[in-house]
Write an enzyme that holds these catalytic residues in place. Structure first.
Site, short mmCIF file in Angstrom:
data_model
loop_
_atom_site.label_atom_id
_atom_site.label_comp_id
_atom_site.label_asym_id
_atom_site.label_seq_id
_atom_site.Cartn_x
_atom_site.Cartn_y
_atom_site.Cartn_z
N SER A 48 0.83 -1.21 0.00
CA SER A 48 0.00 0.00 0.00
C SER A 48 0.87 1.26 0.00
CB SER A 48 -0.94 0.00 1.20
OG SER A 48 -0.22 0.08 2.41
N HIS A 49 2.15 1.12 0.30
CA HIS A 49 3.03 2.30 0.30
C HIS A 49 4.29 2.06 -0.54
CE1 HIS A 49 0.16 3.29 3.36
NE2 HIS A 49 0.51 4.53 3.19
N GLU A 189 -4.64 0.20 1.68
CA GLU A 189 -5.06 -1.21 1.58
C GLU A 189 -6.45 -1.31 0.97
OE1 GLU A 189 -3.99 -4.29 1.94
OE2 GLU A 189 -1.99 -3.50 2.28
P1 NDP Z 1 -0.99 -3.23 9.53
O1 NDP Z 1 -2.33 -3.27 10.18
O2 NDP Z 1 -0.69 -4.17 8.44
O3 NDP Z 1 0.09 -3.32 10.69
C1 NDP Z 1 1.39 -3.18 10.37
C2 NDP Z 1 2.30 -3.38 11.57
O4 NDP Z 1 1.92 -4.49 12.38
C3 NDP Z 1 3.66 -3.69 11.05
O5 NDP Z 1 4.63 -3.22 11.95
C4 NDP Z 1 3.59 -5.22 10.97
O6 NDP Z 1 4.85 -5.84 10.85
C5 NDP Z 1 2.91 -5.53 12.27
N1 NDP Z 1 2.25 -6.84 12.27
C6 NDP Z 1 1.33 -7.28 11.40
N2 NDP Z 1 0.94 -8.55 11.73
C7 NDP Z 1 1.65 -8.89 12.83
C8 NDP Z 1 1.71 -10.05 13.64
N3 NDP Z 1 0.95 -11.11 13.38
N4 NDP Z 1 2.55 -10.06 14.69
C9 NDP Z 1 3.31 -8.98 14.96
N5 NDP Z 1 3.30 -7.85 14.23
C10 NDP Z 1 2.48 -7.79 13.18
O7 NDP Z 1 -0.67 -1.77 8.94
P2 NDP Z 1 -1.63 -0.61 8.50
O8 NDP Z 1 -2.49 -1.06 7.38
O9 NDP Z 1 -2.29 -0.04 9.69
O10 NDP Z 1 -0.53 0.46 7.97
C11 NDP Z 1 0.30 0.12 6.89
C12 NDP Z 1 1.23 1.25 6.57
O11 NDP Z 1 0.51 2.38 6.15
C13 NDP Z 1 2.14 1.73 7.71
O12 NDP Z 1 3.47 1.60 7.25
C14 NDP Z 1 1.77 3.18 7.90
O13 NDP Z 1 2.87 4.05 8.20
C15 NDP Z 1 1.21 3.53 6.54
N6 NDP Z 1 0.30 4.67 6.66
C16 NDP Z 1 0.77 5.92 6.35
C17 NDP Z 1 -0.06 7.01 6.48
C18 NDP Z 1 0.43 8.39 6.22
O14 NDP Z 1 -0.31 9.33 6.45
N7 NDP Z 1 1.62 8.62 5.76
C19 NDP Z 1 -1.44 6.87 6.94
C20 NDP Z 1 -1.80 5.52 7.28
C21 NDP Z 1 -0.95 4.46 7.13
P3 NDP Z 1 5.26 -6.45 9.39
O15 NDP Z 1 5.43 -5.25 8.49
O16 NDP Z 1 6.50 -7.21 9.62
O17 NDP Z 1 4.11 -7.32 8.95
O1 PYC Z 2 -2.85 4.52 3.47
O2 PYC Z 2 -4.08 5.62 4.91
C1 PYC Z 2 -3.17 5.56 4.08
C2 PYC Z 2 -2.39 6.77 3.80
C3 PYC Z 2 -2.75 8.06 4.00
C4 PYC Z 2 -1.71 8.85 3.61
C5 PYC Z 2 -0.73 8.03 3.17
N1 PYC Z 2 -1.15 6.76 3.31
#
Ligand code: NDP
Ligand code: PYC
Length: 351
Positions: A48-49, A189
């Site tokens: 997703s990123h 996602e």
């Molecule tokens: P997830 O719900 O997939 O959670 C990700 C985190 O949980 C990771 O550190 C992952 O490690 C860990 N994890 C997942 N499964 C397990 C498990 N079974 N046991 C232990 N740890 C686990 O992520 P999101 O969908 O919430 O977010 C994904 C990305 O989106 C992030 O990198 C976030 O920074 C980015 N994002 C950025 C935004 C922005 O504004 N810039 C806004 C929202 C999100 P692993 O990677 O090893 O699986």
């Molecule tokens: O996946 O929620 C997201 C997000 C927002 C800004 C960058 N990523």
């Protein structure tokens, strides 16, 4: 039916990213910083990123809102605070410019805050905290986004997806890093599910009339939900406050209004806290880092895994075998490169 895929070396992924960003008019240092974070995301299979984000970057640049030649300005605000005005550019170059001073402050004060203002932020946050833990710091990063997420008990978008990332240094291992949205899943996602024609897991979103939905298109029009109900909702509020009013920048609601339906990436602030364990602990540093290792061992000892373990394994694989993306995504990306046949370095794998 399986979607056909395309494999790129990391070098090819980087070249493609740079071509797209430069063709969209982004200045050199910005293009390099943005491409690096996007390729790192794809390398670690954070789809997703990863390369998919180039579509959003190109669109954001085409809206004319992102400052393509932004010059971040560093403001040494206080002994423990550095502010970087990103000048309405993308965040990665502003981060690169400001982080060294924040680390110097953390080394002398024990803790420091880097506040980045007026930046377009789109990247995964682990890319910002993991390198700090590799240098021995503990770090926490927070950022709002656009108002897409309903507060627990509500049905209308208010919060951003508001990620929190944390990193802890480990002497003989990759840092301990977690990084997740305070929404039940990242919006990226949901967008990837819509592109792939897949339903969402239940419990992630509401449709525009406030009813639970597993249809990604309806979820994108409606409201996303926080993770863990009221707990994610409170954490999301904290992110809004610390990376919004505390640093004189927009909350997600304001970022969405500022966008004025152009569909650009969110524009707001970011707060990064850096803590130096060696200043906190002095001679007790080694003993306490060893105690942290005991905790990690106890987690793994239950056959649980540490966050980022999957990511580090994916990284190893990508360094060996390159990165693989769906062909439709690849073709959409190549279409963003102007006259690809005239440009060296853009791998042409169109079918
Ligand atoms: P997830 O719900 O997939 O959670 C990700 C985190 O949980 C990771 O550190 C992952 O490690 C860990 N994890 C997942 N499964 C397990 C498990 N079974 N046991 C232990 N740890 C686990 O992520 P999101 O969908 O919430 O977010 C994904 C990305 O989106 C992030 O990198 C976030 O920074 C980015 N994002 C950025 C935004 C922005 O504004 N810039 C806004 C929202 C999100 P692993 O990677 O090893 O699986
Ligand atoms: O996946 O929620 C997201 C997000 C927002 C800004 C960058 N990523």
């Amino acid at each position: 039916m399986m979607t056909e895929e395309v494999t790129l070396t990391l070098g090819e992924a980087s070249d493609l990213s740079l071509h797209i960003l430069r063709d969209a008019g982004l200045a050199g240092k910005h293009a390099e910083a943005v491409a690096a974070v996007i390729v790192a995301g794809q390398r670690d299979e954070c789809h997703s990123h990863g390369l998919y984000r180039l579509i959003g970057c190109a669109h954001s640049l085409a809206t004319g809102r992102v400052n393509k030649t932004a010059r971040p300005k560093i403001n040494d605000t206080a002994p423990s605070i550095v502010k970087v005005d990103a000048d309405y550019g993308f965040s990665p170059y502003a981060y690169n410019e400001g982080i060294a001073l924040a680390l110097a402050k953390a080394r002398s004060q024990g803790l420091a805050a880097l506040a980045i203002n007026r930046c377009y932020h789109f990247s995964a946050l682990w890319a910002e905290v993991e390198p700090l833990a590799e240098q021995g710091f503990a770090a926490l990063a927070l950022t709002p986004s656009h108002s897409w997420v309903a507060p627990a008990g509500g049905t209308r978008p208010l919060f951003g997806t508001n990620p929190i990332a944390f990193a802890w240094p480990r002497a003989d291992n990759h840092p301990f890093v977690f990084d997740f949205a305070t929404s039940a899943t990242a919006r990226g996602e949901i967008e990837l599910h819509r592109r792939a024609g897949k339903s969402l897991a239940p419990g992630l979103a509401l449709d525009p009339s406030g009813r639970p939905t597993v249809d990604p298109a309806e979820a994108l029009r409606g409201a996303m939900l926080t993770f863990g109900g009221h707990k994610g909702s409170a954490l999301s509020t904290m992110v809004e406050l610390l990376a919004g009013p505390l640093i004189d920048d927009m909350i997600s609601l304001e970022s969405k209004a500022f966008d004025n339906e152009l569909g650009a990436m969110p524009c707001h602030g970011e707060l990064i806290l850096v803590l130096d364990p060696s200043v906190f602990l002095g001679e007790a540093l080694g003993k306490n880092l060893a105690r942290a290792e005991m905790l990690f061992d106890a987690i793994i000892g239950q056959d649980a895994r540490l966050p980022s373990q999957r990511r580090y394994e994916a990284r190893l694989n990508s360094l060996r075998a390159g990165v693989t993306i769906p062909r439709p995504l690849y073709e959409e990306l190549v279409a963003l490169v102007k006259a690809p046949s005239e440009k060296a370095g853009a791998p042409d794998r169109r079918g």
